[in-house]
Design a protein around this motif. Structure first.
Motif, PDB file in Angstrom:
ATOM      1  N   ALA A 475       0.851  -1.187   0.000  1.00  0.00           N
ATOM      2  CA  ALA A 475       0.000   0.000   0.000  1.00  0.00           C
ATOM      3  C   ALA A 475       0.888   1.239   0.000  1.00  0.00           C
ATOM      4  O   ALA A 475       2.051   1.190   0.423  1.00  0.00           O
ATOM      5  N   PHE A 476       0.326   2.343  -0.479  1.00  0.00           N
ATOM      6  CA  PHE A 476       1.091   3.604  -0.484  1.00  0.00           C
ATOM      7  C   PHE A 476       0.124   4.778  -0.514  1.00  0.00           C
ATOM      8  O   PHE A 476      -1.064   4.643  -0.851  1.00  0.00           O
ATOM      9  N   LEU A 477       0.641   5.926  -0.160  1.00  0.00           N
ATOM     10  CA  LEU A 477      -0.047   7.201  -0.362  1.00  0.00           C
ATOM     11  C   LEU A 477       0.998   8.264  -0.636  1.00  0.00           C
ATOM     12  O   LEU A 477       2.189   8.090  -0.325  1.00  0.00           O
ATOM     13  N   ASN A 478       0.561   9.342  -1.248  1.00  0.00           N
ATOM     14  CA  ASN A 478       1.476  10.465  -1.502  1.00  0.00           C
ATOM     15  C   ASN A 478       0.987  11.698  -0.760  1.00  0.00           C
ATOM     16  O   ASN A 478      -0.204  12.024  -0.759  1.00  0.00           O
ATOM     17  N   VAL A 479       1.899  12.362  -0.069  1.00  0.00           N
ATOM     18  CA  VAL A 479       1.595  13.616   0.636  1.00  0.00           C
ATOM     19  C   VAL A 479       1.707  14.742  -0.371  1.00  0.00           C
ATOM     20  O   VAL A 479       2.751  14.932  -1.007  1.00  0.00           O
ATOM     21  N   ILE A 480       0.623  15.486  -0.547  1.00  0.00           N
ATOM     22  CA  ILE A 480       0.634  16.534  -1.569  1.00  0.00           C
ATOM     23  C   ILE A 480       1.305  17.792  -1.026  1.00  0.00           C
ATOM     24  O   ILE A 480       1.199  18.106   0.166  1.00  0.00           O
ATOM     25  N   PRO A 481       1.997  18.517  -1.888  1.00  0.00           N
ATOM     26  CA  PRO A 481       2.632  19.766  -1.455  1.00  0.00           C
ATOM     27  C   PRO A 481       1.581  20.754  -0.960  1.00  0.00           C
ATOM     28  O   PRO A 481       0.474  20.816  -1.487  1.00  0.00           O
ATOM     29  N   SER A 482       1.905  21.508   0.058  1.00  0.00           N
ATOM     30  CA  SER A 482       0.959  22.459   0.624  1.00  0.00           C
ATOM     31  C   SER A 482       1.686  23.721   1.038  1.00  0.00           C
ATOM     32  O   SER A 482       2.767  23.669   1.621  1.00  0.00           O
ATOM     33  N   ASP A 483       1.051  24.875   0.700  1.00  0.00           N
ATOM     34  CA  ASP A 483       1.579  26.165   1.128  1.00  0.00           C
ATOM     35  C   ASP A 483       0.917  26.636   2.420  1.00  0.00           C
ATOM     36  O   ASP A 483       1.163  27.731   2.900  1.00  0.00           O
ATOM     37  N   VAL A 484       0.033  25.784   2.968  1.00  0.00           N
ATOM     38  CA  VAL A 484      -0.584  26.073   4.259  1.00  0.00           C
ATOM     39  C   VAL A 484       0.305  25.481   5.336  1.00  0.00           C
ATOM     40  O   VAL A 484       0.505  24.271   5.401  1.00  0.00           O
ATOM     41  N   SER A 485       0.839  26.317   6.188  1.00  0.00           N
ATOM     42  CA  SER A 485       1.899  25.885   7.103  1.00  0.00           C
ATOM     43  C   SER A 485       1.427  24.908   8.175  1.00  0.00           C
ATOM     44  O   SER A 485       2.203  24.070   8.636  1.00  0.00           O
ATOM     45  N   ASN A 486       0.146  24.957   8.547  1.00  0.00           N
ATOM     46  CA  ASN A 486      -0.282  24.153   9.694  1.00  0.00           C
ATOM     47  C   ASN A 486      -1.116  22.931   9.331  1.00  0.00           C
ATOM     48  O   ASN A 486      -1.459  22.136  10.200  1.00  0.00           O
ATOM     49  N   GLU A 487      -1.511  22.772   8.059  1.00  0.00           N
ATOM     50  CA  GLU A 487      -2.369  21.661   7.678  1.00  0.00           C
ATOM     51  C   GLU A 487      -1.789  20.907   6.482  1.00  0.00           C
ATOM     52  O   GLU A 487      -1.295  21.518   5.531  1.00  0.00           O
ATOM     53  N   ALA A 488      -1.839  19.591   6.551  1.00  0.00           N
ATOM     54  CA  ALA A 488      -1.324  18.746   5.475  1.00  0.00           C
ATOM     55  C   ALA A 488      -2.455  17.875   4.950  1.00  0.00           C
ATOM     56  O   ALA A 488      -3.521  17.752   5.563  1.00  0.00           O
ATOM     57  N   ALA A 489      -2.236  17.254   3.782  1.00  0.00           N
ATOM     58  CA  ALA A 489      -3.223  16.359   3.184  1.00  0.00           C
ATOM     59  C   ALA A 489      -2.502  15.363   2.294  1.00  0.00           C
ATOM     60  O   ALA A 489      -1.377  15.608   1.834  1.00  0.00           O
ATOM     61  N   TYR A 490      -3.152  14.232   2.070  1.00  0.00           N
ATOM     62  CA  TYR A 490      -2.601  13.252   1.134  1.00  0.00           C
ATOM     63  C   TYR A 490      -3.556  13.138  -0.046  1.00  0.00           C
ATOM     64  O   TYR A 490      -4.709  13.588  -0.005  1.00  0.00           O
ATOM     65  N   ASP A 491      -3.098  12.485  -1.097  1.00  0.00           N
ATOM     66  CA  ASP A 491      -3.893  12.383  -2.322  1.00  0.00           C
ATOM     67  C   ASP A 491      -4.319  10.937  -2.545  1.00  0.00           C
ATOM     68  O   ASP A 491      -5.301  10.464  -1.995  1.00  0.00           O
ATOM     69  N   MET A 492      -3.542  10.210  -3.337  1.00  0.00           N
ATOM     70  CA  MET A 492      -3.869   8.808  -3.617  1.00  0.00           C
ATOM     71  C   MET A 492      -3.511   7.928  -2.424  1.00  0.00           C
ATOM     72  O   MET A 492      -2.433   8.059  -1.850  1.00  0.00           O
ATOM     73  N   ILE A 493      -4.433   7.044  -2.061  1.00  0.00           N
ATOM     74  CA  ILE A 493      -4.144   6.041  -1.043  1.00  0.00           C
ATOM     75  C   ILE A 493      -4.645   4.713  -1.604  1.00  0.00           C
ATOM     76  O   ILE A 493      -5.849   4.496  -1.725  1.00  0.00           O
ATOM     77  N   ARG A 494      -3.719   3.827  -1.963  1.00  0.00           N
ATOM     78  CA  ARG A 494      -4.069   2.618  -2.710  1.00  0.00           C
ATOM     79  C   ARG A 494      -3.339   1.398  -2.147  1.00  0.00           C
ATOM     80  O   ARG A 494      -2.254   1.527  -1.582  1.00  0.00           O
ATOM     81  N   LYS A 495      -3.960   0.238  -2.367  1.00  0.00           N
ATOM     82  CA  LYS A 495      -3.365  -1.009  -1.891  1.00  0.00           C
ATOM     83  C   LYS A 495      -3.646  -2.121  -2.886  1.00  0.00           C
ATOM     84  O   LYS A 495      -4.535  -1.998  -3.746  1.00  0.00           O
ATOM     85  N   VAL A 496      -2.929  -3.234  -2.760  1.00  0.00           N
ATOM     86  CA  VAL A 496      -3.164  -4.401  -3.600  1.00  0.00           C
ATOM     87  C   VAL A 496      -4.293  -5.229  -2.988  1.00  0.00           C
ATOM     88  O   VAL A 496      -4.592  -5.118  -1.794  1.00  0.00           O
ATOM     89  N   ASN A 497      -4.914  -6.075  -3.796  1.00  0.00           N
ATOM     90  CA  ASN A 497      -6.090  -6.818  -3.325  1.00  0.00           C
ATOM     91  C   ASN A 497      -5.760  -7.893  -2.282  1.00  0.00           C
ATOM     92  O   ASN A 497      -6.619  -8.297  -1.507  1.00  0.00           O
ATOM     93  N   ASP A 498      -4.493  -8.375  -2.255  1.00  0.00           N
ATOM     94  CA  ASP A 498      -4.132  -9.409  -1.278  1.00  0.00           C
ATOM     95  C   ASP A 498      -3.422  -8.839  -0.052  1.00  0.00           C
ATOM     96  O   ASP A 498      -2.772  -9.564   0.702  1.00  0.00           O
ATOM     97  N   ALA A 499      -3.561  -7.527   0.161  1.00  0.00           N
ATOM     98  CA  ALA A 499      -2.951  -6.906   1.338  1.00  0.00           C
ATOM     99  C   ALA A 499      -3.658  -7.393   2.597  1.00  0.00           C
ATOM    100  O   ALA A 499      -4.884  -7.526   2.617  1.00  0.00           O
ATOM    101  N   PRO A 500      -2.926  -7.666   3.676  1.00  0.00           N
ATOM    102  CA  PRO A 500      -3.555  -8.148   4.925  1.00  0.00           C
ATOM    103  C   PRO A 500      -4.382  -7.054   5.588  1.00  0.00           C
ATOM    104  O   PRO A 500      -4.205  -5.859   5.325  1.00  0.00           O
ATOM    105  N   ASN A 501      -5.302  -7.464   6.445  1.00  0.00           N
ATOM    106  CA  ASN A 501      -6.136  -6.513   7.181  1.00  0.00           C
ATOM    107  C   ASN A 501      -5.273  -5.578   8.024  1.00  0.00           C
ATOM    108  O   ASN A 501      -4.295  -6.005   8.632  1.00  0.00           O
ATOM    109  N   GLY A 502      -5.665  -4.334   8.044  1.00  0.00           N
ATOM    110  CA  GLY A 502      -4.967  -3.358   8.873  1.00  0.00           C
ATOM    111  C   GLY A 502      -3.875  -2.600   8.145  1.00  0.00           C
ATOM    112  O   GLY A 502      -3.275  -1.688   8.729  1.00  0.00           O
ATOM    113  N   VAL A 503      -3.624  -2.941   6.878  1.00  0.00           N
ATOM    114  CA  VAL A 503      -2.552  -2.261   6.136  1.00  0.00           C
ATOM    115  C   VAL A 503      -2.845  -0.771   6.005  1.00  0.00           C
ATOM    116  O   VAL A 503      -1.962   0.076   6.179  1.00  0.00           O
TER     117      VAL A 503
END
Length: 597
Positions: A475-503
């Motif tokens: 599984a992976f996600l990417n943290v998107i660039p932000s010009d807001v100094s106090n708040e962050a966000a991510y974009d894509m959050i994806r995993k493979v179909n055979d990933a174990p529970n809790g990934v």
């Protein structure tokens, strides 16, 4: 008494009349008493309610009524023109005017009726020019019906349409694109000249045996005008197959030119803008200077267009689909006054180019600004925000999450953080995860409020993964660039179909701890669509009902429940629009814009 009809419509009139008759009242008196009672009990309140309802500003029925009335009037015009006039009325006209005037009026009514059948489509689109043409044609219909046979019934209907059009004039604001309109008019003029030349020269060069007439220039020109504009051949009788085909060719070409008039001149046309490299650089600098949202990154994503104002420093990020220009969040600018000015300028720009402006993902705190500009709003969901200062794995709500994380760590799973530039080998592994994710969900890449998988873009971002001991990425996600100094966000959050529970839990927890180490105070987890909507309006009630009971929307509940494990607070987001008439179409527009196109 019970009736399946609206308030016993018809059934009460008949039943009460019959009952009164059984009590000895004469039939006429019983009917009069019943109708008088029903007039005050039902018809008068109904009429008052209908008038009150359709006269309300921004009413949906009132918005649809002119287009429907123009279509009905068009049908009436066509039917009236092909049916004979009443002899006693024609006798009155013959005493006051030449016989040619009723004939020409009848042909004019026919042409106007055909035009109106097409015109209703452009009225429903909101074309300002179509409204003006409809008003003129309705006035001509009023006069034409009186001149062609004293058809005062049809004239009253046409006059009523004139009143309705005038009352609803503010609804029709979309203007055709000026440059394309000039081109269309030029082509139209050339088309008419070419058709007239073809017809006049054809009649003049044609042998007498085809029509039994030797045409000079003036007769040929008058005949051509009658054929083109009024479909009136004035007794012209083709005597050969060639002559008949010649007439058909004129009718076909004339009809094509007239259709071109309506399509090219009345239709709201918009030529899609494009961004120059200077525009992209300017938007990026303004975003760096005035960015306030964790999702500002998507405002300069390659799929967006930019609107700049000469008066205000800032821009609006938007996408176009058909007649809709959908802006993403609030304008990027210095303050609320500048935002208000940019919104007003953007609305004017859209009107001049035949577009309908819509604003997506507007926070509740900004609604007053849009309300002051005469706009309407509807909630579209809640956005989850995590307070990193209070976030901890030791809380009671994270008990099941802690258990899953401990099990994964015992099996050798770990998280890794890759900073820019990300190695190409890692990007290839991420691509396989992304392809598997989309394949399992039977989905395509999304856009507008999120990005598509692009190795060149991801190479320069922070990537957080969950891997096993062999280095396989689950599984992976990417943290998107932000010009807001106090708040962050991510974009894509994806995993493979055979990933174990809790990934996914492991991935999000590691992301939050990493962002907390980087000095961020909050993390925006994105929106849970349709959740948290509990308003009193009809739109809000029907949305809440669909969220709770429609099976195809049940996955939105799962999104809400999952984000609640981490969320510290929820912020409701809104869709802002100008007229209720456009609201039913907006979901389709958003779906198209989010499809990566």
């Amino acid at each position: 008494m019970a009736s399946p009809f609206l308030r016993g419509l018809g059934a009460i009139e008949v039943s009460v009349t019959y009952i009164l008759g059984q009590y000895g009242y004469p039939l006429v008196l019983a009917s009069a008493m019943t109708l008088l009672y029903r007039f005050f009990e039902f018809w008068l309140p109904l009429a008052a309610g209908v008038i009150s309802f359709i006269s309300k500003k921004d009413n949906l029925i009132l918005r649809l009524l002119p287009g429907i009335m123009i279509f009905v009037l068009g049908l009436v015009n066509v039917i009236s023109s092909v049916t004979p006039a009443l002899p006693e009325r024609m006798h009155i006209l013959k005493e006051w005017m030449p016989e040619a005037i009723p004939q020409m009026s009848n042909g004019l009514i026919m042409i106007i009726g055909l035009f109106m059948l097409i015109l209703c489509v452009f009225l429903l689109q909101g074309s300002r020019r179509a409204w003006g043409v409809a008003l003129i044609l309705s006035i001509l219909s009023t006069v034409g019906h009186l001149l062609k046979g004293v058809d005062y019934e049809e004239a009253i209907l046409a006059l009523f349409v004139v009143v309705v059009l005038w009352h609803t004039r503010d609804f029709y604001r979309l203007k055709p694109h000026k440059q394309l309109t000039r081109i269309s008019i030029r082509v139209l003029v050339y088309s008419i000249l070419a058709l007239l030349t073809f017809g006049v020269m054809g009649f003049m060069l044609m042998d007498k045996r085809h029509f039994g007439v030797n045409f000079d220039f003036w007769n040929a020109f008058k005949t051509m005008l009658r054929l083109f504009f009024l479909f009136d051949d004035d007794g012209l009788a083709p005597r050969t197959a060639f002559a008949q085909h010649f007439i058909y060719a004129i009718y076909t070409a004339g009809g094509a030119v007239l259709c071109f008039i309506f399509f090219s001149i009345l239709k709201p046309i918009f030529s899609k803008p494009f961004n120059t490299e200077d525009d992209k650089e300017k938007a990026a600098l303004l975003l760096q200077k005035y960015g306030r949202s964790a999702f500002d990154y998507f405002k300069i994503y390659p799929d967006k267009l930019f609107f700049f104002s000469d008066k205000y420093e800032g821009f609006i990020s938007f996408k176009v689909y058909r007649y809709y220009a959908v802006a993403l969040e609030n304008p990027v600018c210095k303050d609320e006054d500048a935002a208000r000015g940019l919104i007003y300028a953007f609305d004017s720009y859209c009107l001049e180019n035949g577009l309908i402006s819509v604003y997506y993902r507007i926070p509740k705190a900004s609604l007053s600004m849009y309300t002051e500009l005469g706009k309407r709003s509807v909630p579209i969901g809640d956005e989850a925000v995590v307070d990193l200062e209070s976030f901890s794995l030791n809380s009671m709500t994270m008990k099941s999450t802690r258990k899953n994380l401990n099990q994964l760590k015992a099996k050798g799973f770990e998280t890794k953080v890759y900073t820019a530039p990300v190695d190409d080998t890692i990007l290839l592994k991420l691509e396989k995860v992304s392809e598997n994710w989309l394949q399992v969900l039977h989905e395509k890449e999304m856009a507008f409020t999120e990005s598509v998988f692009d190795k060149e873009i991801l190479k320069n971002q922070i990537i957080i993964t969950v891997e096993d001991e062999s280095g396989r990425i689950y599984a992976f996600l990417n943290v998107i660039p932000s010009d807001v100094s106090n708040e962050a966000a991510y974009d894509m959050i994806r995993k493979v179909n055979d990933a174990p529970n809790g990934v996914m839990d492991l991935l999000l927890v590691r992301t939050m701890l990493f962002l907390k180490e980087q000095g961020y105070q909050t993390v925006n987890l994105g929106m849970a669509p349709l959740s948290g909507i509990k308003g009193s309006s009809f739109t809000e009630r029907i949305t809440h009902f669909a969220y709770e009971h429609v099976k195809s929307l049940s996955h939105f509940k799962g999104i809400r429940q999952y984000k609640e494990k981490f969320s510290s607070r929820w912020e409701q987001m809104y869709l802002v629009y100008s007229n209720n008439y456009y609201l039913p179409r907006i979901p389709k527009v958003l779906k198209h814009l989010s499809s990566g196109k």
